[in-house]
Design an enzyme around this catalytic site. Structure first.
Site, mmCIF file in Angstrom:
data_model
loop_
_atom_site.group_PDB
_atom_site.id
_atom_site.type_symbol
_atom_site.label_atom_id
_atom_site.label_comp_id
_atom_site.label_asym_id
_atom_site.label_seq_id
_atom_site.Cartn_x
_atom_site.Cartn_y
_atom_site.Cartn_z
ATOM 1 N N SER A 1 0.709 -1.217 -0.082
ATOM 2 C CA SER A 1 0.161 -0.061 -0.052
ATOM 3 C C SER A 1 0.942 1.108 0.169
ATOM 4 O O SER A 1 2.187 1.090 0.201
ATOM 5 C CB SER A 1 -0.812 0.048 1.455
ATOM 6 O OG SER A 1 -0.122 0.143 2.427
ATOM 7 N N ASP B 1 -1.090 -1.951 -4.040
ATOM 8 C CA ASP B 1 -2.433 -1.680 -3.480
ATOM 9 C C ASP B 1 -2.895 -0.022 -3.764
ATOM 10 O O ASP B 1 -2.170 0.884 -3.187
ATOM 11 C CB ASP B 1 -2.565 -2.242 -2.092
ATOM 12 C CG ASP B 1 -4.055 -2.368 -1.560
ATOM 13 O OD1 ASP B 1 -4.900 -2.521 -2.312
ATOM 14 O OD2 ASP B 1 -4.163 -2.430 -0.572
ATOM 15 N N HIS B 2 -3.965 0.267 -4.150
ATOM 16 C CA HIS B 2 -4.518 1.578 -4.211
ATOM 17 C C HIS B 2 -3.845 2.445 -4.642
ATOM 18 O O HIS B 2 -3.150 3.752 -4.188
ATOM 19 C CB HIS B 2 -5.004 1.880 -2.624
ATOM 20 C CG HIS B 2 -6.189 1.398 -2.237
ATOM 21 N ND1 HIS B 2 -7.509 1.493 -2.783
ATOM 22 C CD2 HIS B 2 -6.406 0.481 -1.448
ATOM 23 C CE1 HIS B 2 -8.238 0.672 -2.168
ATOM 24 N NE2 HIS B 2 -7.747 0.133 -1.276
ATOM 25 N N ASP C 1 -6.889 3.135 -8.464
ATOM 26 C CA ASP C 1 -7.967 3.215 -7.885
ATOM 27 C C ASP C 1 -8.617 4.610 -8.330
ATOM 28 O O ASP C 1 -8.197 5.717 -7.682
ATOM 29 C CB ASP C 1 -7.768 3.308 -6.348
ATOM 30 C CG ASP C 1 -9.166 3.488 -5.558
ATOM 31 O OD1 ASP C 1 -10.068 3.724 -6.366
ATOM 32 O OD2 ASP C 1 -9.074 3.376 -4.440
ATOM 33 N N GLY D 1 -10.427 -1.250 7.272
ATOM 34 C CA GLY D 1 -10.151 -1.203 8.747
ATOM 35 C C GLY D 1 -10.576 -2.033 9.709
ATOM 36 O O GLY D 1 -11.398 -3.030 9.002
ATOM 37 N N ALA E 1 -11.900 -7.091 3.543
ATOM 38 C CA ALA E 1 -12.528 -8.156 3.871
ATOM 39 C C ALA E 1 -11.859 -8.824 4.902
ATOM 40 O O ALA E 1 -12.134 -10.109 5.237
ATOM 41 C CB ALA E 1 -12.326 -9.019 2.430
ATOM 42 N N SER F 1 -6.394 -5.880 8.034
ATOM 43 C CA SER F 1 -6.659 -5.502 9.315
ATOM 44 C C SER F 1 -6.611 -6.691 10.101
ATOM 45 O O SER F 1 -6.047 -6.774 11.301
ATOM 46 C CB SER F 1 -7.831 -4.830 9.499
ATOM 47 O OG SER F 1 -8.031 -3.673 8.886
HETATM 48 P P1 13P Z 1 -9.024 -4.809 5.627
HETATM 49 O O1 13P Z 1 -9.070 -3.415 6.497
HETATM 50 O O2 13P Z 1 -10.697 -5.237 5.844
HETATM 51 O O3 13P Z 1 -8.093 -5.819 5.984
HETATM 52 O O4 13P Z 1 -8.900 -4.473 4.132
HETATM 53 C C1 13P Z 1 -7.555 -4.380 3.587
HETATM 54 C C2 13P Z 1 -7.795 -4.153 1.950
HETATM 55 O O5 13P Z 1 -8.660 -3.924 1.331
HETATM 56 C C3 13P Z 1 -6.228 -3.774 1.356
HETATM 57 O O6 13P Z 1 -6.479 -3.186 0.230
#
Ligand code: 13P
Length: 330
Positions: free
Chosen positions: A56, A93-94, A115, A190, A234, A278
């Protein structure tokens, strides 16, 4: 320019095709440090699961993009050393700009997410198409997003959910050429995915979240049959981990996640990538808090990071076998 192929990594195309056909999802686990990477790789080798290592923007700031790339390169050899060669994807990621996606592709990432979901639809299409055009020259796969998830993840934040509009997906996929699509059906980033007033409580006082919108997922699947779908946000936020944290000095309030049975159901459909960050953070924090509480005299980081790494590995193995179904698919 370094190709991910030189690092022994793979893109996600083939993995997603098999996952959609086989009714399971590939784990996308975020990592920021050595212990998280060791836990992910050893869990995936032991369960013979393919894996997507996610970086990320927060991870890049914390750990440095070059070091993370080299950790992923090391992960390929580490897996073999542990006794089983698993397919490993290194994924941004993102990603929020074309320049960021380009720089990751040039340094060896095999997959990127652009994104553009916070932009108006036309701008999202334009930005995503630009990244796809560049990425595909190097056989790097691209994830786009339609709809906005609530919650906070590093620099990505939204107070409200905007569900994906199924009527947009066909046009988006056609115009952009993306390889996979992240959608919003009620998951959230989160450890506090829902406000207590959005939930009910069971007899133990544990918050029960509103169910995922499988009706939207089904409508999307009808419009783009067999197209790889991604679920962000998720984590399940296991109450037992929250309890360990809070009984060892932590103060997590009203933490709530997505029930695992709903994720299992999603993994059987066109959802072929499930993002979990998370839950890993919670597992590590619970193990570290417990260890330090029980061993106040210890100050060697290996003493508490070791059990944290072990707890993380067990969590990932559980996710792979009981939630995603990606075991024995490597
Ligand atoms: P969580 O915060 O539910 O683990 O999601 C992580 C996520 O979507 C990373 O892109």
């Amino acid at each position: 320019m370094i190709s991910y192929k030189e690092l022994g990594l793979v893109n996600s195309r083939e993995l997603f095709k098999k996952a959609v056909d086989g009714g399971y999802a590939i784990p996308a686990f975020n990592f920021n440090n050595l212990e998280q990477l060791q836990a992910i790789v050893s869990a995936c080798v032991e369960t013979k699961s393919p894996v997507i290592l996610q970086v990320s923007s927060g991870a890049r700031k914390y750990a440095n993009q070059t070091l993370l790339k080299n950790l992923a390169k090391g992960a390929v050899e580490y897996a073999e050393e542990l006794g089983y060669k698993i397919p490993i994807v290194l994924h941004l990621d993102h990603g929020d700009t074309f320049e960021l996606c380009k720089s990751c592709i040039e340094m060896g990432f095999s997959s990127v997410m652009i994104d553009g979901s916070h932009h108006p639809y036309e701008k999202n299409v334009e930005l995503t198409a630009q990244v796809v055009e560049y990425a595909h020259k190097y056989d790097v796969t691209v994830e786009g997003e339609l709809g906005v998830l609530a919650g906070i993840e590093d620099d990505v934040q939204s107070d409200v959910t905007h569900y994906t509009k199924p009527e947009e997906v066909e046009d988006f996929v056609k115009k952009t050429g993306v390889d996979s699509l992240a959608i919003s059906i009620g998951t959230s980033h989160g450890a506090n995915k829902f406000k207590p007033e959005q939930c009910t409580r069971n007899e133990d006082g544990i918050l029960i979240p509103p169910p995922l919108r499988f009706d939207i997922l089904e409508e999307i699947e009808k419009r783009i049959p067999g197209f790889p779908i991604v679920l962000h946000g998720a984590s399940s936020v296991p109450p037992e981990l929250v309890k360990i944290i809070n009984s060892n000095g932590g103060r997590l309030k009203d933490a709530v996640g997505i029930p695992e049975d709903q994720l299992r159901r999603a993994a059987r459909s066109a959802v072929c990538k499930i993002n979990i960050d998370s839950d890993g953070r919670l597992a590590m924090t619970a193990a570290i808090r417990k260890y330090l509480n029980e061993h106040p005299e210890e100050f060697d980081p290996r003493k508490y990071l070791g059990p944290a790494r072990e707890a993380l590995k067990e969590l990932y193995k559980h996710k792979i076998v009981n939630v995603l179904g990606s075991n024995d698919k490597a």
